[in-house]
Each structure stands twice: as structure tokens, then as C-alpha cells.
Design a protein around this motif. Structure first.
Motif, PDB file in Angstrom:
ATOM      1  N   TYR A 182       3.111  -3.708  -2.364  1.00  0.00           N
ATOM      2  CA  TYR A 182       2.109  -3.203  -1.426  1.00  0.00           C
ATOM      3  C   TYR A 182       1.683  -4.323  -0.485  1.00  0.00           C
ATOM      4  CZ  TYR A 182       1.942   0.464  -4.935  1.00  0.00           C
ATOM      5  OH  TYR A 182       2.283   1.470  -5.808  1.00  0.00           O
ATOM      6  N   GLU A 183       1.418  -3.950   0.745  1.00  0.00           N
ATOM      7  CA  GLU A 183       1.167  -4.958   1.776  1.00  0.00           C
ATOM      8  C   GLU A 183      -0.058  -5.818   1.462  1.00  0.00           C
ATOM      9  OE1 GLU A 183       0.984  -2.944   5.500  1.00  0.00           O
ATOM     10  OE2 GLU A 183       3.118  -2.410   5.510  1.00  0.00           O
ATOM     11  N   ARG A 184      -1.107  -5.223   0.919  1.00  0.00           N
ATOM     12  CA  ARG A 184      -2.310  -5.988   0.589  1.00  0.00           C
ATOM     13  C   ARG A 184      -2.536  -6.066  -0.917  1.00  0.00           C
ATOM     14  NH1 ARG A 184      -6.495  -3.174   4.942  1.00  0.00           N
ATOM     15  NH2 ARG A 184      -5.356  -3.724   6.846  1.00  0.00           N
ATOM     16  N   GLY A 185      -1.537  -5.756  -1.710  1.00  0.00           N
ATOM     17  CA  GLY A 185      -1.710  -5.723  -3.148  1.00  0.00           C
ATOM     18  C   GLY A 185      -2.107  -7.054  -3.757  1.00  0.00           C
ATOM     19  N   PRO A 186      -1.341  -8.138  -3.543  1.00  0.00           N
ATOM     20  CA  PRO A 186      -1.736  -9.433  -4.121  1.00  0.00           C
ATOM     21  C   PRO A 186      -3.106  -9.907  -3.650  1.00  0.00           C
ATOM     22  CG  PRO A 186       0.565  -9.477  -3.434  1.00  0.00           C
ATOM     23  CD  PRO A 186      -0.014  -8.202  -2.897  1.00  0.00           C
ATOM     24  N   ALA A 187      -3.437  -9.652  -2.394  1.00  0.00           N
ATOM     25  CA  ALA A 187      -4.749 -10.062  -1.890  1.00  0.00           C
ATOM     26  C   ALA A 187      -5.872  -9.298  -2.583  1.00  0.00           C
ATOM     27  CB  ALA A 187      -4.815  -9.835  -0.377  1.00  0.00           C
ATOM     28  N   PHE A 188      -5.624  -8.025  -2.911  1.00  0.00           N
ATOM     29  CA  PHE A 188      -6.622  -7.234  -3.626  1.00  0.00           C
ATOM     30  C   PHE A 188      -6.883  -7.820  -5.002  1.00  0.00           C
ATOM     31  CE2 PHE A 188      -7.693  -3.641  -6.431  1.00  0.00           C
ATOM     32  CZ  PHE A 188      -8.828  -3.165  -5.786  1.00  0.00           C
ATOM     33  N   LEU A 189      -5.824  -8.159  -5.738  1.00  0.00           N
ATOM     34  CA  LEU A 189      -5.991  -8.752  -7.059  1.00  0.00           C
ATOM     35  C   LEU A 189      -6.659 -10.120  -6.976  1.00  0.00           C
ATOM     36  CD1 LEU A 189      -2.725  -7.976  -9.066  1.00  0.00           C
ATOM     37  CD2 LEU A 189      -4.801  -6.630  -8.836  1.00  0.00           C
ATOM     38  N   ASP A 190      -6.309 -10.893  -5.979  1.00  0.00           N
ATOM     39  CA  ASP A 190      -6.904 -12.218  -5.831  1.00  0.00           C
ATOM     40  C   ASP A 190      -8.401 -12.117  -5.573  1.00  0.00           C
ATOM     41  OD1 ASP A 190      -6.606 -15.174  -5.481  1.00  0.00           O
ATOM     42  OD2 ASP A 190      -7.321 -14.680  -3.459  1.00  0.00           O
ATOM     43  N   SER A 191      -8.805 -11.141  -4.785  1.00  0.00           N
ATOM     44  CA  SER A 191     -10.231 -10.945  -4.523  1.00  0.00           C
ATOM     45  C   SER A 191     -10.977 -10.567  -5.796  1.00  0.00           C
ATOM     46  CB  SER A 191     -10.425  -9.858  -3.458  1.00  0.00           C
ATOM     47  OG  SER A 191     -11.798  -9.609  -3.228  1.00  0.00           O
ATOM     48  N   LEU A 192     -10.369  -9.702  -6.623  1.00  0.00           N
ATOM     49  CA  LEU A 192     -11.000  -9.338  -7.895  1.00  0.00           C
ATOM     50  C   LEU A 192     -11.144 -10.552  -8.798  1.00  0.00           C
ATOM     51  CD1 LEU A 192      -9.167  -5.973  -8.729  1.00  0.00           C
ATOM     52  CD2 LEU A 192     -11.506  -6.242  -7.907  1.00  0.00           C
ATOM     53  N   ALA A 193     -10.107 -11.379  -8.879  1.00  0.00           N
ATOM     54  CA  ALA A 193     -10.135 -12.546  -9.766  1.00  0.00           C
ATOM     55  C   ALA A 193     -11.167 -13.576  -9.319  1.00  0.00           C
ATOM     56  CB  ALA A 193      -8.744 -13.179  -9.832  1.00  0.00           C
ATOM     57  N   ARG A 194     -11.462 -13.615  -8.023  1.00  0.00           N
ATOM     58  CA  ARG A 194     -12.450 -14.576  -7.509  1.00  0.00           C
ATOM     59  C   ARG A 194     -13.871 -14.017  -7.536  1.00  0.00           C
ATOM     60  NH1 ARG A 194     -12.110 -15.040  -2.633  1.00  0.00           N
ATOM     61  NH2 ARG A 194     -10.316 -13.768  -2.034  1.00  0.00           N
ATOM     62  N   GLY A 195     -14.060 -12.822  -8.092  1.00  0.00           N
ATOM     63  CA  GLY A 195     -15.403 -12.249  -8.180  1.00  0.00           C
ATOM     64  C   GLY A 195     -15.786 -11.393  -6.997  1.00  0.00           C
ATOM     65  N   GLY A 196     -14.825 -11.039  -6.150  1.00  0.00           N
ATOM     66  CA  GLY A 196     -15.124 -10.211  -4.992  1.00  0.00           C
ATOM     67  C   GLY A 196     -15.288  -8.747  -5.359  1.00  0.00           C
ATOM     68  N   ALA A 197     -15.666  -7.956  -4.364  1.00  0.00           N
ATOM     69  CA  ALA A 197     -15.882  -6.521  -4.569  1.00  0.00           C
ATOM     70  C   ALA A 197     -15.156  -5.718  -3.492  1.00  0.00           C
ATOM     71  CB  ALA A 197     -17.369  -6.195  -4.555  1.00  0.00           C
ATOM     72  N   PRO A 198     -13.813  -5.817  -3.449  1.00  0.00           N
ATOM     73  CA  PRO A 198     -13.070  -5.037  -2.454  1.00  0.00           C
ATOM     74  C   PRO A 198     -13.106  -3.549  -2.799  1.00  0.00           C
ATOM     75  CG  PRO A 198     -11.553  -6.084  -3.970  1.00  0.00           C
ATOM     76  CD  PRO A 198     -12.913  -6.600  -4.324  1.00  0.00           C
TER      77      PRO A 198
END
Length: 712
Positions: free
Chosen positions: A191-207
């Protein structure tokens, strides 16, 4: 040495009896059952308990104050289950304390120094358990859900807090494990934004994302990796799926990605005691991740960082019990209240999901067209023209292309055959161009039950002069093809091939990868090892012609769910859909473009004022009761009432669906429609009007459903 050993012939029974009698004489606190605590001292600090009682009546949707006896002071903490006396009149007062009434259950939500009620209070009868099961976050969520759906707090708490099991409460929950390491992206790289989505979750973000999942078996593992990334940030995660089969797949994927002991599985199949033990482990913070079916939407996950709903278009996400909330809307409330991440995933796409993206509240999470072509099977269509010219279709209700696809597929693996379940009733459409027949006044579906005069199913107006707005034709069409006979014909045509069925009475979870015919109703398709070699999607008109605003969306969702179980086109996977190829849902299937279909549906609904662009409530009941409630309700100024229209009479002894009127009674339904921004005012007005009717006249047969899933 003990006296017992010194004198083995004597017993200690007289001494024990004497001790018991002395204990009874010294008891100062009255123990009469049921307890009234007459004369008992009250708690010295915070002697008032605010309680929500287990009474779902709207006119009782409030907190009630009770006095806290000194003996219950320590156990009567906010969040515990209590027993109270309810319904005692003002004349039932003795020694300054209200007595009498019926014993009912409730939850203690607050301890107070004083009461807002000026009269004498009844005492708490008992604390059922010292386990605090209703925290402030869950209480606030339940209150928000009750207000949104014009329901009572007590009804929502019945859905949110599972029944107590003393044995489960007595067992300690395991110690929480430390946060795991963030997992690798895995198949999210497709997925085009898949890794970025997981990275945001791991850093405590709320995408916040609407995820159009690729076909195939990887969706459960992808959800597990998103949960793992959230746990790595020290937060909790909640996943809601439509049924136990999907919950089992996510459960297995979470175990594979995270290991044992990091998540809880909340499904009805687990049984009351095990389910309650798992729920307690979540509430106590022993586990931080939850996967479950509909009821898990209220799971008390600590430090919630991510909520996930899979396949939000499945009807199982809509709760049948009052106030009938939808899991998607509850998770949206939780995401907004807890400011956590939100992931709505499906191989299809609902109109509500498209609206979240269009409004900017969530971002689209999708794969490129090259990835879609690699994962999706080849889609071929058979329309009415081909069926009319096909000798095989006229003789056996299956076109030649379907026969050929089955033969080729059986050479390499199992073949799935999807047939609509019994009970699909088509709406009316133009015979020439298939445009749905709709009312010129409110755009509701036109009906002609039992060959009667044509009228609107929403507002009830006649439409004797109807003509198609697209081609001008005045001829209508309704068609249902016999699904059972088609399945029988397949069995006769391939006698050497095993035929397996999956449906309401017996649903298969998986089937081997060996050649076989698997006949299934929509939603009951089992997963095949290695994927199906081919699939037939039969009787398309029976699904597209349902008298429902969501007929096209639902048909496309069912088709895509089934086609996602078929091998990709590079591996020879083929799907044949028997439906008119020019129809929009069929074209969306051929292009594998559920998002585009949902966006176009959303634009049309916005133009016509249909949900989810507008908010709706259905009011059903006896004609005089519906008219009385609508007349008394202070509806918003921009509200539009459609109808009422009569509902079909349920014959005594016949089958009944949830929401049907009592057998033999003639009920009506009215739809109340308001524009965006007035939904809360509509729910409040209807709730207050019904509560007032119940206060004056006792029971009220009128039923109110906010955002009904089926409106015709």
C-alpha cells in the motif's frame, strides 16, 4: 498434643454451637433479607451513592441517589455493581428512610456528600461485587451512545458490561507483559502509505485511515501488524470484526505476530465465564489488545491508541438490541473522545467510509492499480442478452461461460458458487434500462405488493403515471432466479465432484484445496486453502433488485468479498458474475473499484438528501401511536416527515424478523429526515416525546430507530 488426640471419643460440637450462638447475640447490624438497613448507621464520609439502575425506560433515564450504610462504606466504590430497592412511594418512609420497592441491579457511579433530592433516601441494599467494572471512560461512552441513538443509559450498559461470573472475578488476571518491539511492515508495503501508517502508530501518533484492502488472505495479518505497532508505543488497541470466523483469523494472526498473552478474544463462542474473564483481564490492564465481535466495541481497553473495524458494511455490526447502535459509529465516538488512531478496513467500500475520506476526517489508504491487478482475479460478466441467446442458460439456468469456467477451475482446485439466500425480494426497475423506479416526491422506492397499485414505500404516495426518467419506458421489471434449483443442477452436471454447502444452518470455516464445488450464500463463504480456482456469482438481479437504498452497495460488497477468496489473475483465478454488465455495481466489480462506486453513490445521495449525507429516524407502531408521537415531538424546523406507510402484516405462526410488528397487527412506519448538523436535535426530540408518552400512559408501543440500516 491436642485435646482431640488426648480424648478421641469426645467431639467439639457443643463448644462450636456455643460460639455460634454468642456470635449471633453480639451482632449489632441488622441482617434482615431483603435488607432495609433500618436503624443502621450511615457512612461518615460521602454517605450518598449515585446509582444508574437497570431500568431501560426512557422516562427513568437518570441517576438516583441512595444512602450508604456504614457496613457497605468500604465496598461501595464507584464502578461496582449494587442492588437497590426501586419504586417505593413517598408514604413508605420509616425512621427517616425510604423503604419498600422491588430489588433491582444497578451500578454505583459516584459517591457524594449530599444529595440533590430533598426527601428521605432509601439505603443501598447490597454491593454485589467489589470489582469496579464501570469506569468513567466507559460511562461517558455509554452516555454518548445513548444520546446519539435516542436510547437510555441503562440499555447501553447492558450491552457494554457483560454478565457477572463470580468464579471469573475470583481468579487473578495475569501480569501485563512489557510492550513488544514494533513489527516489520510485511505486506503493508503493498500500500502506498502503509509503512508510514504503521510508523505513525509506533511513534504514538493517531492517524485516521479508510483502508481499501487488497484481495487475498493477508488482511488479518495486516491488522495484527497495526495492533503490534500500537502496542509498541505503550498504548492499547481494539479490533471489531463482524463474526466469529473473522475473529478467529485475527486471533491467529495476533498470536503469530505478537506471541501468546498479549491480546484477548471476546466472542460469544467462548462462553459467559471465559468471556467475562477475558473482559476482566482487559479492564484490569493485564492485556492491552482486544479482538472481538460486535459487543467488543465497548471493551474497556486502557490507554486506547487504535480502534479498528473490519468490513463495516456487514449487517452483523448493527446491534439488534436497544438502542441498536452500529459498531462503526461507536468506534468513531471512541476515536474522537480518546483522540486515538482509527482504521476502517474492507475489501469493499461503504458510502459512510467514502464520506469520512471526502470530509477530510480520514485519509485513504489504498494500493496502486498494478498491485490490484496482480492480486485480483479476472472478472467476466454474463448479461441478459447472452442469457437469452444461450441454450445452456435456458435449459439449466447457467450460461455456457459458467459451465466452462467451472470445468477449467476444477482441474486445479475448488470452485465457489455464490447463490442469494432465500427471501431476497427485488425492488422495481425499468424493464428496458434497469433504472430503479423511485418516487418523484421523495425519491423513495416504488412498490406494488401483490400486484396492487404502484405507490412509494417511504411517503405512501401513488405513482400510477410512472415512467422512466432515463428512457421514458412505462414497463417495470422484478425478477428472482431460483438459487436452490441452480445448485442442484450443478451437482447433477458434475457427479464425480464433491459438493459442499455453507449457509445459515451450517457455515464452513475452511475447505481443502482439492477440487470440489462449494455452494454458499453471501457472507458464509469458507476460505479455501491456497484460494479458489474460480467462482460463480449467480442470480445478480436477486441481489441488485432488493428494495433497499443500499442494494447496489451491498451486492458489490458481497461479490468482492467472495471474489477476494479467489486466486489472483496471474495464478489463473476467474470470477463469472451473472448480472447485466452495464449496471454500475457490475462495472465497479469488473474494474475492481469499490471506492469509485462508493464515491458516486455518495454524490447521488447528497443530491437527493439520502443518508449518510442526511440523518434519518424510523418511527414505527400502531397508526394512532405514531401520529401522536410525531405531533407531540418538537422536531427540528428543518425536519421532513416521510409517510407514514403501512407495514406488512405478520401472520400468526409465520417467521418474524427483528423489528417486525406483533403478529396480526397493522403497524405503520414514518421516516423523519434532517440535514447534517440536526441529527442530535432529532434524537433528543424523539427521545423526549417518547419519554413523555411513557410517563403519561405507562407502556408505549412506538419504536424509534435512529439511522436505520434498511430504509427501502
Amino acid at each position: 498434643m491436642s485435646s482431640e488426640k488426648e480424648n478421641p471419643g469426645e467431639t467439639a460440637e457443643p463448644e462450636q454451637l456455643a460460639l455460634i450462638r454468642e456470635t449471633v447475640r453480639q451482632a449489632k447490624v441488622p441482617r434482615a433479607k431483603p435488607r432495609t438497613w433500618r436503624g443502621a448507621a450511615l457512612a461518615k464520609e460521602l454517605p450518598v451513592a449515585r446509582v444508574v439502575v437497570n431500568k431501560g425506560s426512557l422516562h427513568l433515564d437518570q441517576f438516583f441517589d441512595y444512602a450508604v450504610p456504614e457496613e457497605l462504606d468500604e465496598a461501595a466504590q464507584p464502578g461496582v455493581r449494587v442492588r437497590v430497592r426501586f419504586g417505593a412511594g413517598a408514604h413508605q418512609v420509616k425512621n427517616g428512610r425510604r423503604e419498600g420497592g422491588r430489588l433491582i441491579d444497578g451500578f454505583l457511579v459516584e459517591r457524594r456528600a449530599t444529595s440533590d433530592y430533598s426527601g428521605p433516601l432509601a439505603a443501598l441494599a447490597d454491593v454485589v461485587s467489589p470489582e469496579p467494572v464501570l469506569g468513567p471512560e466507559l460511562l461517558g461512552l455509554a452516555r454518548a451512545v445513548a444520546d446519539r441513538y435516542a436510547g437510555s443509559l441503562a440499555d447501553v450498559l447492558q450491552l457494554a458490561v457483560p454478565p457477572r461470573s463470580a468464579r471469573a472475578e475470583g481468579r487473578p488476571s495475569p501480569e501485563p507483559l512489557p510492550p513488544p518491539a514494533a513489527p516489520e511492515p510485511g505486506s503493508w508495503t503493498r500500500y502506498e502509505r502503509g509503512p508510514a501508517f504503521l510508523d505513525s502508530l509506533a511513534r504514538g501518533g493517531a492517524p485516521r485511515a479508510v483502508w481499501n484492502a487488497l484481495p487475498g488472505p493477508h488482511w488479518a495479518e495486516e491488522i495484527a501488524r497495526a495492533v503490534g505497532a500500537t502496542l509498541a508505543s505503550g498504548r492499547g488497541a481494539l479490533v471489531v470484526v463482524p463474526d466469529g470466523r473473522a475473529a478467529g483469523r485475527v486471533d491467529a494472526a495476533l498470536t503469530a505476530v505478537l506471541g501468546e498473552g498479549r491480546h484477548a478474544l471476546l466472542t460469544a463462542e467462548a462462553g459467559p465465564e471465559k468471556r467475562y474473564a477475558q473482559w476482566l483481564a482487559v479492564r484490569r490492564g493485564a492485556v492491552r489488545a482486544v479482538v472481538g465481535t460486535r459487543a467488543a466495541m465497548f471493551a474497556p481497553v486502557r490507554d486506547l491508541g487504535l480502534v479498528v473495524i473490519w468490513d463495516d458494511g456487514d449487517g452483523s455490526h448493527s446491534e439488534p438490541h436497544a438502542p441498536q447502535p452500529h459498531a462503526r459509529e461507536v468506534l468513531l465516538l471512541r476515536a474522537a473522545h480518546d483522540r486515538c488512531a482509527f482504521l476502517l478496513g474492507s475489501t469493499g467500500c461503504t458510502v459512510e467510509a467514502a464520506q469520512l475520506v471526502e470530509s477530510g476526517w480520514a485519509k485513504a489508504l489504498f494500493a496502486g492499480r498494478e498491485q490490484v491487478r496482480r492480486a485480483a482475479p479476472l472478472i467476466r460478466t454474463v448479461g441478459d442478452g447472452e442469457l437469452a441467446r444461450d441454450e445452456a442458460a435456458r435449459a439449466a439456468r447457467l450460461p455456457s461461460l459458467a459451465w466452462q469456467t467451472v470445468r477449467e477451475g476444477l482441474k486445479t482446485g475448488p470452485v465457489l458458487v455464490q447463490v442469494p439466500r432465500r427471501g431476497y425480494v427485488p425492488r422495481l426497475a425499468c424493464e428496458r434500462c434497469r433504472t430503479p423506479a423511485r418516487c418523484r416526491h421523495c425519491a423513495g422506492p416504488l412498490e406494488a405488493p401483490e400486484q396492487q397499485e404502484l405507490h412509494c414505500g417511504w411517503c405512501g404516495r401513488g405513482a400510477s403515471d410512472w415512467h422512466c426518467v432515463e428512457c421514458g419506458s412505462t414497463r417495470l421489471r422484478a425478477q428472482v432466479v431460483g438459487a436452490r434449483r441452480t445448485a442442484e443442477e450443478l451437482g447433477r452436471a458434475f457427479p464425480a465432484v464433491p459438493v459442499r454447502t455453507s449457509g445459515r444452518d451450517h457455515i464452513l470455516d475452511t475447505v481443502p484445496g482439492r477440487p470440489a464445488l462449494v455452494v454458499s450464500t453471501p457472507g458464509a463463504e469458507p476460505v479455501a486453502e491456497g484460494g479458489y480456482a474460480a467462482a460463480l456469482l449467480l442470480d445478480g438481479w436477486a441481489m441488485l433488485g432488493r428494495p433497499d437504498l443500499r442494494a447496489g452497495e451491498e451486492a458489490l460488497r458481497r461479490w468482492i468479498d467472495a471474489a477476494s477468496l479467489v486466486r489472483g489473475q496471474p495464478d489463473g483465478g476467474t470470477v463469472v458474475v451473472v448480472a447485466e454488465p452495464t449496471l454500475r455495481p457490475v462495472q465497479a466489480l469488473v474494474r475492481w473499484d469499490p471506492v469509485g462506486h462508493a464515491q458516486r453513490e455518495l454524490a447521488e445521495r447528497a443530491e437527493l438528501g439520502f443518508p449518510p449525507v442526511s440523518r434519518m429516524a424510523a418511527v414505527t407502531g400502531p397508526p394512532e401511536a405514531v401520529a401522536g408521537l410525531l405531533a407531540a415531538a418538537g422536531l427540528p424546523a428543518d425536519a421532513e416527515v416521510l409517510g407514514p406507510v403501512p407495514l406488512p402484516v405478520v401472520r400468526p405462526g409465520g417467521p418474524r424478523r427483528p423489528g417486525d410488528p406483533p403478529p396480526g397487527e397493522q403497524w405503520e412506519r414514518a421516516l423523519v429526515r434532517v440535514p447534517p448538523g440536526s441529527g442530535a436535535a432529532l434524537a433528543t426530540a424523539l427521545k423526549q416525546a417518547r419519554a413523555a408518552r411513557m410517563t403519561r400512559g405507562g407502556g408505549d408501543p412506538v419504536r424509534i430507530r435512529v439511522d436505520p440500516p434498511d430504509i427501502g
